[in-house]
Design an enzyme around this catalytic site. Structure first.
Site, PDB file in Angstrom:
ATOM      1  N   SER A   1       0.828  -1.208   0.000  1.00  0.00           N
ATOM      2  CA  SER A   1       0.000   0.000   0.000  1.00  0.00           C
ATOM      3  C   SER A   1       0.865   1.262   0.000  1.00  0.00           C
ATOM      4  O   SER A   1       1.979   1.273   0.513  1.00  0.00           O
ATOM      5  CB  SER A   1      -0.904   0.034   1.236  1.00  0.00           C
ATOM      6  OG  SER A   1      -1.683  -1.133   1.322  1.00  0.00           O
TER       7      SER A   1
HETATM    8  N1  SAH Z   1      -1.268  -3.533   3.347  1.00  0.00           N
HETATM    9  C1  SAH Z   1      -0.694  -4.503   2.427  1.00  0.00           C
HETATM   10  C2  SAH Z   1      -1.543  -4.483   1.194  1.00  0.00           C
HETATM   11  C3  SAH Z   1      -1.458  -5.678   0.357  1.00  0.00           C
HETATM   12  S1  SAH Z   1      -2.555  -5.653  -1.029  1.00  0.00           S
HETATM   13  C4  SAH Z   1       0.724  -4.072   2.144  1.00  0.00           C
HETATM   14  O1  SAH Z   1       1.008  -2.901   2.347  1.00  0.00           O
HETATM   15  O2  SAH Z   1       1.545  -4.871   1.716  1.00  0.00           O
HETATM   16  C5  SAH Z   1      -3.939  -6.518  -0.385  1.00  0.00           C
HETATM   17  C6  SAH Z   1      -3.732  -7.955  -0.054  1.00  0.00           C
HETATM   18  O3  SAH Z   1      -5.010  -8.523   0.255  1.00  0.00           O
HETATM   19  C7  SAH Z   1      -3.159  -8.804  -1.162  1.00  0.00           C
HETATM   20  O4  SAH Z   1      -1.968  -9.397  -0.731  1.00  0.00           O
HETATM   21  C8  SAH Z   1      -4.254  -9.861  -1.425  1.00  0.00           C
HETATM   22  O5  SAH Z   1      -3.734 -11.147  -1.742  1.00  0.00           O
HETATM   23  C9  SAH Z   1      -4.993  -9.871  -0.109  1.00  0.00           C
HETATM   24  N2  SAH Z   1      -6.376 -10.381  -0.144  1.00  0.00           N
HETATM   25  C10 SAH Z   1      -7.320 -10.192  -1.086  1.00  0.00           C
HETATM   26  N3  SAH Z   1      -8.463 -10.802  -0.740  1.00  0.00           N
HETATM   27  C11 SAH Z   1      -8.247 -11.408   0.474  1.00  0.00           C
HETATM   28  C12 SAH Z   1      -9.040 -12.205   1.366  1.00  0.00           C
HETATM   29  N4  SAH Z   1     -10.315 -12.507   1.100  1.00  0.00           N
HETATM   30  N5  SAH Z   1      -8.461 -12.639   2.505  1.00  0.00           N
HETATM   31  C13 SAH Z   1      -7.190 -12.339   2.799  1.00  0.00           C
HETATM   32  N6  SAH Z   1      -6.391 -11.598   2.010  1.00  0.00           N
HETATM   33  C14 SAH Z   1      -6.912 -11.131   0.856  1.00  0.00           C
END
Ligand code: SAH
Length: 223
Positions: free
Chosen positions: A70
């Site tokens: 993010s």
């Molecule tokens: N705050 C994190 C953002 C990652 S992007 C960072 O800064 O690295 C969002 C993440 O949500 C992705 O890795 C994706 O695989 C995950 N995601 C999407 N749907 C999901 C679900 N139902 N349960 C758990 N994770 C999920």
């Protein structure tokens, strides 16, 4: 480039990090606790070597598997909202661990953090990073395919870093009395949204804030 060399050149130095904090202030982040934690969390450790030099730019960056770390502004904004709205931060759930960057920030601000991710290899890396940083109040788990982590709830606050088209009933159900859920909602156009449980009732207040862009919240698990 190895880590020492990079730090020597100042690309990941405290000064570089402080410039990011200055930028977050200019963008309207005012919570000093959040700014302090972000100033002392090494975002470059959450990126692959080749992208680490860009870690303190205020931008989202790829972390593989079609996902992104993010944008710092968004991490700051969501964390600030969570701190200002939640009545208690004893048990907190994060949905979408990704790189673990937001996880690391939250872990330093709440008592017990639970975080779920649906992509196994991302979760493994995040787990190593938590250990490296000595963050032991975090439990990580590969998603069960549903949303959230019902067994560990209910939660005082839930933060989701991936966008569903509408508020998932499962996440509302995992909120404790007066619990708050901070998440992006929408498919084409998304908005940062706060859903709060009214006392211990089945009534929820929904507040729509600014437009944002997140990856979609998906079902299923990738091992
Ligand atoms: N705050 C994190 C953002 C990652 S992007 C960072 O800064 O690295 C969002 C993440 O949500 C992705 O890795 C994706 O695989 C995950 N995601 C999407 N749907 C999901 C679900 N139902 N349960 C758990 N994770 C999920």
């Amino acid at each position: 480039m190895d880590r020492l060399k990079r730090e020597g050149l100042g690309m990941t130095s405290q000064r570089t990090r402080n410039r990011l904090i200055q930028r977050l202030r200019e963008e309207g982040i005012t919570n000093e606790t959040v700014l302090d934690v972000m100033a002392s969390t090494p975002r470059h450790l959450f990126l692959d070597e080749a992208l680490a030099v860009r870690a303190y730019e205020d931008t989202s960056l790829p972390i593989g598997y079609g996902q992104t770390i993010s944008q710092p502004y968004i991490v700051a904004r969501m964390t600030e909202l969570l701190l200002s709205r939640a009545k208690s931060l004893h048990r907190v759930l994060e949905v979408g661990t990704g790189s673990g960057y937001q996880t690391a920030i939250l872990a330093r601000l709440v008592d017990n953090l639970y975080s779920v991710e649906r992509i196994g290899p991302l979760l493994d890396k995040a787990r190593r990073r938590m250990r490296e940083l000595g963050l032991y109040n975090v439990e990580l788990r590969l998603s069960s395919g549903g949303f959230g982590w019902p067994d560990k709830g209910p939660y005082d606050a839930i933060l989701a870093a991936a966008a569903p088209a509408s508020v998932p009933a499962e996440l509302k159900e995992q909120l404790a009395p007066n619990g708050v859920l901070v998440l992006p909602i929408g498919s084409d156009r998304q908005h940062l949204t706060i859903v709060s449980r009214r006392d211990d009732s089945e009534q929820f207040d929904v507040e729509r804030l600014e437009a944002v862009r997140f990856v979609p919240l998906l079902g299923g698990v990738v091992r």
